[in-house]
Motif scaffolding. Sequence first.
Motif, PDB file in Angstrom:
ATOM      1  N   LEU A   1       0.817  -1.217   0.000  1.00 52.93           N
ATOM      2  CA  LEU A   1       0.000   0.000   0.000  1.00 52.93           C
ATOM      3  C   LEU A   1       0.852   1.269   0.000  1.00 52.93           C
ATOM      4  O   LEU A   1       0.552   2.223  -0.720  1.00 52.93           O
ATOM      5  CB  LEU A   1      -0.935  -0.012   1.223  1.00 52.93           C
ATOM      6  N   ASP A   2       1.915   1.264   0.797  1.00 54.66           N
ATOM      7  CA  ASP A   2       2.786   2.447   0.869  1.00 54.66           C
ATOM      8  C   ASP A   2       3.255   2.845  -0.524  1.00 54.66           C
ATOM      9  O   ASP A   2       3.169   4.000  -0.926  1.00 54.66           O
ATOM     10  CB  ASP A   2       3.971   2.186   1.805  1.00 54.66           C
ATOM     11  N   ARG A   3       3.721   1.837  -1.272  1.00 53.07           N
ATOM     12  CA  ARG A   3       4.269   2.106  -2.603  1.00 53.07           C
ATOM     13  C   ARG A   3       3.185   2.649  -3.543  1.00 53.07           C
ATOM     14  O   ARG A   3       3.380   3.634  -4.238  1.00 53.07           O
ATOM     15  CB  ARG A   3       4.818   0.793  -3.157  1.00 53.07           C
ATOM     16  N   TYR A   4       2.030   1.994  -3.546  1.00 48.42           N
ATOM     17  CA  TYR A   4       0.989   2.398  -4.497  1.00 48.42           C
ATOM     18  C   TYR A   4       0.390   3.759  -4.157  1.00 48.42           C
ATOM     19  O   TYR A   4      -0.027   4.495  -5.049  1.00 48.42           O
ATOM     20  CB  TYR A   4      -0.093   1.318  -4.605  1.00 48.42           C
ATOM     21  N   LEU A   5       0.358   4.091  -2.885  1.00 46.90           N
ATOM     22  CA  LEU A   5      -0.190   5.401  -2.518  1.00 46.90           C
ATOM     23  C   LEU A   5       0.745   6.522  -2.971  1.00 46.90           C
ATOM     24  O   LEU A   5       0.290   7.563  -3.464  1.00 46.90           O
ATOM     25  CB  LEU A   5      -0.430   5.473  -1.003  1.00 46.90           C
ATOM     26  N   VAL A   6       2.036   6.298  -2.808  1.00 46.85           N
ATOM     27  CA  VAL A   6       2.993   7.315  -3.260  1.00 46.85           C
ATOM     28  C   VAL A   6       2.918   7.456  -4.777  1.00 46.85           C
ATOM     29  O   VAL A   6       2.915   8.549  -5.335  1.00 46.85           O
ATOM     30  CB  VAL A   6       4.421   6.953  -2.773  1.00 46.85           C
ATOM     31  N   ARG A   7       2.792   6.310  -5.439  1.00 51.94           N
ATOM     32  CA  ARG A   7       2.657   6.312  -6.901  1.00 51.94           C
ATOM     33  C   ARG A   7       1.401   7.110  -7.302  1.00 51.94           C
ATOM     34  O   ARG A   7       1.433   7.942  -8.217  1.00 51.94           O
ATOM     35  CB  ARG A   7       2.543   4.855  -7.381  1.00 51.94           C
ATOM     36  N   LEU A   8       0.331   6.859  -6.594  1.00 47.74           N
ATOM     37  CA  LEU A   8      -0.927   7.555  -6.870  1.00 47.74           C
ATOM     38  C   LEU A   8      -0.755   9.060  -6.684  1.00 47.74           C
ATOM     39  O   LEU A   8      -1.186   9.860  -7.523  1.00 47.74           O
ATOM     40  CB  LEU A   8      -2.024   7.031  -5.939  1.00 47.74           C
ATOM     41  N   GLU A   9      -0.108   9.431  -5.595  1.00 44.73           N
ATOM     42  CA  GLU A   9       0.090  10.862  -5.325  1.00 44.73           C
ATOM     43  C   GLU A   9       0.867  11.519  -6.462  1.00 44.73           C
ATOM     44  O   GLU A   9       0.507  12.600  -6.937  1.00 44.73           O
ATOM     45  CB  GLU A   9       0.841  11.054  -3.996  1.00 44.73           C
TER      46      GLU A   9
END
Lengths: 479, 239
Positions: A67-75
Motif C-alpha cells: 500500500l505504501d508504494r501504491y499510494l505514493v505512486r498515486l500521489e
Amino acid sequence: MSGTYLGMPAFPVAAKEAVGNETLRGNLRHATHTIRDKRAKAVAELDDWALLREAGKRIKDHTLRHLDRYLVRLEESVTAAGGVVHWAADADEANRIVAELVKATGETEVVKVKSMATQEIGLNEALEAEGISAYETDLAELIVQLGDDRPSHILVPAIHRNRGEIRDIFRDRMGAWGRPAPDGLSDTPGELAEAARLHLREKFLRAKVGISGANFMVAETGTLVVFESEGNGRMCLTLPETLISVVGIEKVVPSWRDLEVFLQTLPRSSTAERMNPYTSMWTGTHDADGPSTFHLVLLDNGRTNTLADEVGRQALRCIRCSACLNVCPVYERAGGHAYGSVYPGPIGAILSPQLRGIQSEIDASLPYASSLCGACYDVCPVAIDIPEVLVHLRERVADQGGKGHRLEKAAMKAAGWVFDHPRVMAAGERAASKTRRLHPSKLPGAGAWTDSRDLPELPPESFRDWWKKHHNDRKDTGT
Amino acid sequence: MRAALFVTCVNDAVYPATGIATVRLLERLGVDVDFPEAQTCCGQPQFNTGYRRETEPLVRRMTRAFEGYDYVVTPSGSCAAMVRHHYPKIGDEAAASLAARTYELTEFLVDVVGVTDVGAHFPHTVTYHPSCHGLRLLGLGERPRKLLESVRGLELRELPGADECCGFGGTFAVKNSDVSAAMGQDKVSNAVSTGAEVLCGADNSCLMHIGGIVSREGAPLRPVHLAEILASTEEEPWS
Ligand code: SF4
C-alpha cells in the motif's frame, strides 16, 4: 466516525426494536429478497465468476501488501495530472481539510456524490458547523437527508422506506431545502423520480463545488473512478469548478488492468447489472473541461490499524457492493440502523469494530451480530471470509473482558474442564436425566432462550450409557 | 469397514436417539462402529464465541480419542465443519489428520460407503432444512436429498427459502435472541407451508432451536434428525 453514532446501544437492544417493527421488516424482506435473487441470476451468467472473485481478492491483497508504494505512486500521478493530494490521519483532519478548501472558494454550498467515506467521517455535519450546506444528490441519500434520517444500507440508503413514506418526506420536506415537491405528488416511481429531478437540477446548475468519494483510484495514471446508476453523480463531477474527493486509502488499485476485474464484478454483485450504467473516470484537471481545481483527500481513519491485523485486514478488500447485506438473515431482520455505523450488515460488523476499536458498547457487540451462517462469504466478490473475522474479533472482545465477558469466560473454562473429564460429564448427564422433570420447559424470566422457545425434554439416558449396554450385548452375542 | 462414531456432546446428552439411530444404520450397512469413550465436545461453542485458548485442550482430547481410526463419522454438519475447518488452525499435525478423516454422516454414506439407498422405510411427508455449516462449509450439496429420495414411503416436499439460516448460531441464539427467534419463526412458517408432517435436518442444535419454536407455537410439525429417518425400516420402524 460520525458523531451521529456515538452512544448507540448494543446491537441486540437496537435490533429488538427493528424486529418488532412489522412495516420495516416487510420493507426489508421485500427489498433484500428481490435484489438477492437478481444478483444470483446476474452472477450465474458468468462462467468465470469464481476466477474473477479470486482475481479480485488477489489484486486487493497484493495492493494492500504494498500500500505504501501504491499510494505514493498515486500521489505522483494525481499531482502530475494537475490535482492536489492531501493526507488525513483521521476524520477530524479530513473534515478540517475539506472545510478549509471549501471556504477558500468563498462558497457556502456544495453538491455531493453519494460517498461512504464522507459519511464515515460525518462531513456534512462538520461542514454545517462551518456554515456550509452540503446537498446530497443521490436519490436515496436525498430521501435520507430530507427525512433527517440515517442511511440503513450501503447502496440503497433508504431501503427501510417504502414509496408512501418517500412521498410524504418529499411533500413535507423538499420546500425547506430548495424547490418544493409538485402539488398532488403521488407515490408512483415515475412521479417521485421527477420530483427529485426538478429539485436537484437547481442545485446542480448553481453549485460551484462538488464533493465525492471514489470506488477506485488507479495508481499508474492517477485516475479516480465512481460507479453510480443515476447520472446525478456525473453532474456533480463535471459541472462544478472545484471538485474535492475524499477517499479511503484502501481504494487504490495498481493499474487499469486490475480495474477491469472490478468493472465486471462490482455491478453484477451490487445492483445485478451486467454493465454499470454511469461509470465516471477523471484524471486531474483539463482546460475548459470539467472542474478546473481538483483535490484528493486520502483518508486513513483506522485503516492502517486494520491493516496491521493479519486476520482482520481482509475487510479492507471490500468494494462496498452490499451483496453481503442483501443475503444476510440478521440484516434482513435487524435493519441497517441497529449496526450503529454507516457500514451496516456483515461488512459493518467486521469493519466498524476495526476502524473505531471495540471500546464502545455497540462496537463490542457487533462481532456477535451474526449466526455465522456464511451466506455473506459465499456472495462476497472479493472473498472476504466474514465469519472468520467475526470469530477473530470475538476473541478480541472476550480478551478485553468487558461487560459480561468475565462471567462468560469463567463459564467457558468450567465447561471446558467438564468436557476434558468424560467421567464428570457422564455423571452430570445422568444427574440431569434423573431430574429432568425438574427442568420446566418454560423457565419464567430465564430469558433469552425461553422467551420464544421451549427447551427440549432430557432423555432418560445419555448416548454413552446406552452404548455401554449395546456394546456389552454385542460382546455377549459375539457380533 | 471400521468407523468411529463422534456422537457430539449435544446428541450424547440431549438427543441420544440420533446417536443410536446412527449406530443402527451404520451397522445395518455392515460398518463396524466403535465409540471411543474419551470423546466429549469438539469445542465449537467455545471457539465460535471467541474462546480459542479454552478450545485448545478439547482439540487435543478429541485428537487423542480418535487416533488410529481411518473414518470418524458424526451426525452433525456443524461439528464436522468445526473439526474439518478449524482443527488444522487450532491444533497440531495430529489435529489436521483428524480433520482429514472426519466425515459428516451423509458424506460418509454417499462418498465412503457408496450408497444413496440405505434400505430405509419412513411413510411420512418430509421437508428438509439444510443447516448452514453442512450446506456452506462442508458443501453437502445433493447428498441428503438423494438419501431422502431413496427412502421408501417418504414424500419429500420442497422447503421455501431452504438455504436461509434457521437462526440458531450457537451462542447467537441467546446473545441475539430476538433476531434469532425471528429467523426461527420464519423457518417454521416456511416449513409449515409445505404441509409436511416432519421437518428433517442433519444438525440437532438447529433442530433444538426450531423444535423449541414449533413446541411454543404448537405448530403441526415434528423435527426429526435425518439419521433417524434413515435408520427406520419396515421391520423396525423408528417412530
Ligand atoms: S464485504 Fe464483500 S459482499 Fe460485503 S460489501 Fe464488501 S465486497 Fe461486497
